[in-house]
Motif scaffolding. Structure first.
Motif, PDB file in Angstrom:
ATOM      1  N   SER A  19     123.739  71.707  18.879  1.00  0.00           N
ATOM      2  CA  SER A  19     125.096  71.725  19.409  1.00  0.00           C
ATOM      3  C   SER A  19     125.616  73.144  19.557  1.00  0.00           C
ATOM      4  O   SER A  19     126.124  73.511  20.591  1.00  0.00           O
ATOM      5  N   SER A  20     125.494  73.945  18.516  1.00  0.00           N
ATOM      6  CA  SER A  20     125.965  75.320  18.632  1.00  0.00           C
ATOM      7  C   SER A  20     125.165  76.275  17.768  1.00  0.00           C
ATOM      8  O   SER A  20     125.575  77.385  17.538  1.00  0.00           O
ATOM      9  N   SER A  21     124.020  75.835  17.275  1.00  0.00           N
ATOM     10  CA  SER A  21     123.252  76.722  16.417  1.00  0.00           C
ATOM     11  C   SER A  21     121.773  76.606  16.730  1.00  0.00           C
ATOM     12  O   SER A  21     121.305  75.599  17.218  1.00  0.00           O
TER      13      SER A  21
ATOM     14  N   LEU B  46     122.899  77.242   8.505  1.00  0.00           N
ATOM     15  CA  LEU B  46     124.285  77.391   8.932  1.00  0.00           C
ATOM     16  C   LEU B  46     124.691  76.268   9.863  1.00  0.00           C
ATOM     17  O   LEU B  46     125.043  76.487  11.013  1.00  0.00           O
ATOM     18  N   HIS B  47     124.638  75.066   9.370  1.00  0.00           N
ATOM     19  CA  HIS B  47     125.012  73.896  10.152  1.00  0.00           C
ATOM     20  C   HIS B  47     126.537  73.771  10.174  1.00  0.00           C
ATOM     21  O   HIS B  47     127.204  73.967   9.159  1.00  0.00           O
ATOM     22  N   ASP B  48     127.085  73.442  11.332  1.00  0.00           N
ATOM     23  CA  ASP B  48     128.537  73.330  11.483  1.00  0.00           C
ATOM     24  C   ASP B  48     129.171  72.399  10.453  1.00  0.00           C
ATOM     25  O   ASP B  48     130.265  72.667   9.959  1.00  0.00           O
ATOM     26  N   GLN B  49     128.516  71.324  10.105  1.00  0.00           N
ATOM     27  CA  GLN B  49     129.105  70.354   9.187  1.00  0.00           C
ATOM     28  C   GLN B  49     129.175  70.862   7.752  1.00  0.00           C
ATOM     29  O   GLN B  49     129.925  70.309   6.945  1.00  0.00           O
TER      30      GLN B  49
ATOM     31  N   VAL C 290     130.557  73.554   6.903  1.00  0.00           N
ATOM     32  CA  VAL C 290     131.929  74.047   6.798  1.00  0.00           C
ATOM     33  C   VAL C 290     132.825  72.903   6.324  1.00  0.00           C
ATOM     34  O   VAL C 290     133.657  73.080   5.421  1.00  0.00           O
ATOM     35  N   ASP C 291     132.650  71.724   6.911  1.00  0.00           N
ATOM     36  CA  ASP C 291     133.444  70.560   6.514  1.00  0.00           C
ATOM     37  C   ASP C 291     133.176  70.158   5.071  1.00  0.00           C
ATOM     38  O   ASP C 291     134.104  69.799   4.337  1.00  0.00           O
TER      39      ASP C 291
END
Length: 186
Positions: A28-30, A148-151, A153-154
């Protein structure tokens, strides 16, 4: 996710001279990295769907099995096994064998580590290759660690909010802190 295109390559070697196939692809973004045996897969096998003939091994340092049970329950994957890197059982070899015994034709080895390191670069691929030798015809892949997965951060944000809610008296202690008294301002 499965590698987008693999062509047959020489047999996987182990040890310092091992040649591992790396594939970078965009999520998705990484960027993500996966290690593969180099076994050719059809498009259905590459599409990221876990099927009834797939086994998943979650590899950690030997801490707990709770995450594996949560993963199995939440995903509904039929074959999910824990494995530990060091000093604890089951080993990657044991978990691989258990997956095959339960019907796996492909084994997905997923390191439950935050970042790549020696275990991901060397140890896990080597131990998995050794385990796979006992099961000809069973392909495997070693996925990237969490990274460094976006999730993430959540996940970190949820933990912070829960701890602050606990300190404010609005939530119970989480499973990590229960009984430790550590969830407080100093």
């Amino acid at each position: 996710m499965w590698l987008n295109s693999l062509s047959p390559s020489p047999p996987l070697q182990t040890g310092p001279q091992a040649r591992t196939n790396f594939s970078k692809f965009r999520g998705s973004s990484s960027k993500r990295l996966c290690l593969s045996t180099g076994v050719s897969m059809n498009s259905q096998q590459q599409n990221g769907i876990i099927g009834e003939n797939d086994g998943v091994i979650i590899v950690d340092h030997g801490s707990r099995h709770e995450f594996v049970a949560m993963f199995r329950d939440k995903t509904g994957y039929p074959i999910v096994e824990p494995a530990h890197m060091e000093l604890a059982e089951p080993s990657i070899r044991d978990a691989f064998g258990s997956c095959v015994q339960k019907g796996a034709k492909r084994v997905i080895v997923s390191p439950f580590f935050l970042f790549p390191g020696r275990h991901w670069h060397q140890d896990i691929p080597s131990l998995t290759a050794e385990a796979a030798k006992e099961h000809p015809g069973v392909s495997y892949i070693v996925t990237a660690p969490l990274g460094l997965h976006d999730q993430l951060v959540d996940v970190v944000n949820d933990r912070i909010k829960h701890c602050l809610s606990h300190v404010a008296g609005d939530a119970d202690e989480c499973a990590v802190c229960i009984g430790t008294g550590k969830c407080k301002f100093y």
